[in-house]
Scaffold this motif. Structure first.
Motif, mmCIF file in Angstrom:
data_model
loop_
_atom_site.group_PDB
_atom_site.id
_atom_site.type_symbol
_atom_site.label_atom_id
_atom_site.label_comp_id
_atom_site.label_asym_id
_atom_site.label_seq_id
_atom_site.Cartn_x
_atom_site.Cartn_y
_atom_site.Cartn_z
ATOM 1 N N VAL A 43 42.759 35.642 22.378
ATOM 2 C CA VAL A 43 41.472 35.873 23.017
ATOM 3 C C VAL A 43 41.624 35.959 24.521
ATOM 4 N N VAL A 44 42.476 35.094 25.082
ATOM 5 C CA VAL A 44 42.672 35.095 26.528
ATOM 6 C C VAL A 44 43.193 36.438 27.003
ATOM 7 N N SER A 45 44.081 37.053 26.241
ATOM 8 C CA SER A 45 44.647 38.333 26.656
ATOM 9 C C SER A 45 43.594 39.430 26.694
ATOM 10 N N ASN A 46 42.501 39.243 25.947
ATOM 11 C CA ASN A 46 41.456 40.255 25.917
ATOM 12 C C ASN A 46 40.466 40.133 27.070
ATOM 13 N N GLN A 47 40.605 39.107 27.892
ATOM 14 C CA GLN A 47 39.670 38.928 28.998
ATOM 15 C C GLN A 47 39.824 40.010 30.060
ATOM 16 N N LYS A 48 40.880 40.788 29.983
ATOM 17 C CA LYS A 48 41.098 41.852 30.950
ATOM 18 C C LYS A 48 40.011 42.919 30.876
ATOM 19 N N ASN A 49 39.324 43.006 29.753
ATOM 20 C CA ASN A 49 38.311 44.044 29.584
ATOM 21 C C ASN A 49 36.903 43.561 29.917
ATOM 22 N N GLN A 50 36.767 42.331 30.349
ATOM 23 C CA GLN A 50 35.439 41.761 30.535
ATOM 24 C C GLN A 50 34.661 42.426 31.671
ATOM 25 N N PHE A 51 35.348 42.939 32.680
ATOM 26 C CA PHE A 51 34.668 43.484 33.853
ATOM 27 C C PHE A 51 34.758 45.005 33.926
ATOM 28 N N ASP A 52 34.943 45.644 32.783
ATOM 29 C CA ASP A 52 35.020 47.109 32.775
ATOM 30 C C ASP A 52 33.704 47.749 33.208
ATOM 31 N N GLY A 53 32.590 47.094 32.891
ATOM 32 C CA GLY A 53 31.295 47.615 33.329
ATOM 33 C C GLY A 53 31.196 47.657 34.843
ATOM 34 N N SER A 54 31.686 46.604 35.488
ATOM 35 C CA SER A 54 31.683 46.557 36.952
ATOM 36 C C SER A 54 32.601 47.621 37.531
ATOM 37 N N ARG A 55 33.764 47.780 36.932
ATOM 38 C CA ARG A 55 34.710 48.787 37.431
ATOM 39 C C ARG A 55 34.097 50.187 37.372
ATOM 40 N N LYS A 56 33.446 50.483 36.272
ATOM 41 C CA LYS A 56 32.820 51.797 36.122
ATOM 42 C C LYS A 56 31.716 51.989 37.155
ATOM 43 N N GLU A 57 30.903 50.965 37.347
ATOM 44 C CA GLU A 57 29.789 51.039 38.299
ATOM 45 C C GLU A 57 30.303 51.183 39.733
ATOM 46 N N ILE A 58 31.317 50.406 40.078
ATOM 47 C CA ILE A 58 31.841 50.438 41.449
ATOM 48 C C ILE A 58 32.534 51.768 41.734
ATOM 49 N N ASN A 59 33.314 52.264 40.784
ATOM 50 C CA ASN A 59 33.988 53.554 40.989
ATOM 51 C C ASN A 59 32.979 54.682 41.180
ATOM 52 N N ALA A 60 31.903 54.653 40.405
ATOM 53 C CA ALA A 60 30.859 55.668 40.560
ATOM 54 C C ALA A 60 30.185 55.540 41.925
ATOM 55 N N ALA A 61 29.992 54.304 42.370
ATOM 56 C CA ALA A 61 29.372 54.076 43.677
ATOM 57 C C ALA A 61 30.278 54.549 44.809
ATOM 58 N N ILE A 62 31.573 54.321 44.672
ATOM 59 C CA ILE A 62 32.523 54.791 45.688
ATOM 60 C C ILE A 62 32.466 56.310 45.798
ATOM 61 N N ASP A 63 32.434 56.989 44.661
ATOM 62 C CA ASP A 63 32.338 58.454 44.672
ATOM 63 C C ASP A 63 31.045 58.909 45.350
ATOM 64 N N ARG A 64 29.957 58.204 45.067
ATOM 65 C CA ARG A 64 28.662 58.592 45.634
ATOM 66 C C ARG A 64 28.640 58.409 47.147
ATOM 67 N N VAL A 65 29.171 57.283 47.615
ATOM 68 C CA VAL A 65 29.192 57.030 49.060
ATOM 69 C C VAL A 65 30.101 58.036 49.762
ATOM 70 N N CYS A 66 31.238 58.344 49.152
ATOM 71 C CA CYS A 66 32.160 59.320 49.748
ATOM 72 C C CYS A 66 31.503 60.699 49.850
ATOM 73 N N GLU A 67 30.824 61.105 48.785
ATOM 74 C CA GLU A 67 30.161 62.412 48.790
ATOM 75 C C GLU A 67 29.060 62.459 49.845
ATOM 76 N N PHE A 68 28.274 61.388 49.916
ATOM 77 C CA PHE A 68 27.195 61.335 50.901
ATOM 78 C C PHE A 68 27.759 61.362 52.320
ATOM 79 N N THR A 69 28.821 60.600 52.549
ATOM 80 C CA THR A 69 29.427 60.540 53.883
ATOM 81 C C THR A 69 29.963 61.905 54.296
ATOM 82 N N GLY A 70 30.618 62.589 53.359
ATOM 83 C CA GLY A 70 31.146 63.913 53.668
ATOM 84 C C GLY A 70 30.055 64.904 54.019
ATOM 85 N N LYS A 71 28.974 64.901 53.254
ATOM 86 C CA LYS A 71 27.873 65.832 53.523
ATOM 87 C C LYS A 71 27.165 65.482 54.829
ATOM 88 N N LYS A 72 27.060 64.195 55.103
ATOM 89 C CA LYS A 72 26.425 63.775 56.360
ATOM 90 C C LYS A 72 27.259 64.241 57.553
#
Length: 201
Positions: free
Chosen positions: A161-190
């Motif tokens: 079970v402990v070895s499976n804890q690596k997947n617990q924050f996948d939701g955060s990773r997906k959300e943060i990566n999408a946010a990074i892309d959004r900020v980068c795109e906005f910054t470039g257009k600005k």
């Protein structure tokens, strides 16, 4: 305020505070002198995952749509004697996208330096997730191994079970990566819009 912590640490203090609160919460969680099953650990990790997602949404909340960076087309003016096109002009005026003063103010406040701090804060958040996962897994494993009269079958189950804890924050990773892309795109257009304004002035 979105100011860097120091010239060497270009992320904001907010993400450091988030990690501090989470670490203190983890200390309290593992300090409980009550029996715990894997369900309690999963619930704890889901709470942390949700906290990071909420933080990410707050970071990107002022980021307006890319269409809002483009100024509206100015309304054409006509002489009164051009009666034949009055109806067309009236329709044209109605179709022009009005300027949202609130969004315009938000765009002005989102300076390049503050956008960079937001971006660095998101990067710091995702770069530290692995360490947090390792810490939680190690502390859970230690808690399980410290139990008295634990059965061997439970030991084997706990390790898997402990070895499976690596997947617990996948939701955060997906959300943060999408946010990074959004900020980068906005910054470039600005930057492009700012350059266009400077060249056109």
């Amino acid at each position: 305020t979105w100011d860097p912590i120091s010239p060497q640490q270009r992320h904001g203090g907010s993400i450091v505070e988030v990690y501090r609160i989470i670490e203190e919460t983890a200390d309290q969680f593992f300090a409980f002198k009550v029996p715990m099953r894997i369900g309690e650990l999963n619930s704890f990790c889901r709470g942390i995952d949700k906290a990071f997602q909420i933080y990410t949404q707050l970071v990107t909340q002022p980021i307006v749509d890319k269409e809002d960076l483009v100024p509206p087309v100015p309304v054409l003016t006509r002489y009164k004697k051009e009666l034949g096109i009055k109806a067309f002009v009236k329709k044209e005026i109605q179709e022009v996208r009005p300027v949202d003063e609130r969004k315009s103010s938000e765009i002005v406040q989102l300076t390049m330096s503050k956008l960079c701090v937001r971006l660095n804060s998101l990067y710091y958040a995702i770069s530290q997730l692995g360490k947090l996962e390792d810490s939680i897994s190690e502390r859970w494993a230690k808690r399980q191994s410290d139990k008295i009269n634990i059965r061997r079958s439970m030991n084997g189950k706990s390790k898997s079970v402990v070895s499976n804890q690596k997947n617990q924050f996948d939701g955060s990773r997906k959300e943060i990566n999408a946010a990074i892309d959004r900020v980068c795109e906005f910054t470039g257009k600005k930057m492009c819009m700012h350059s266009a304004v400077v060249l056109g002035s």
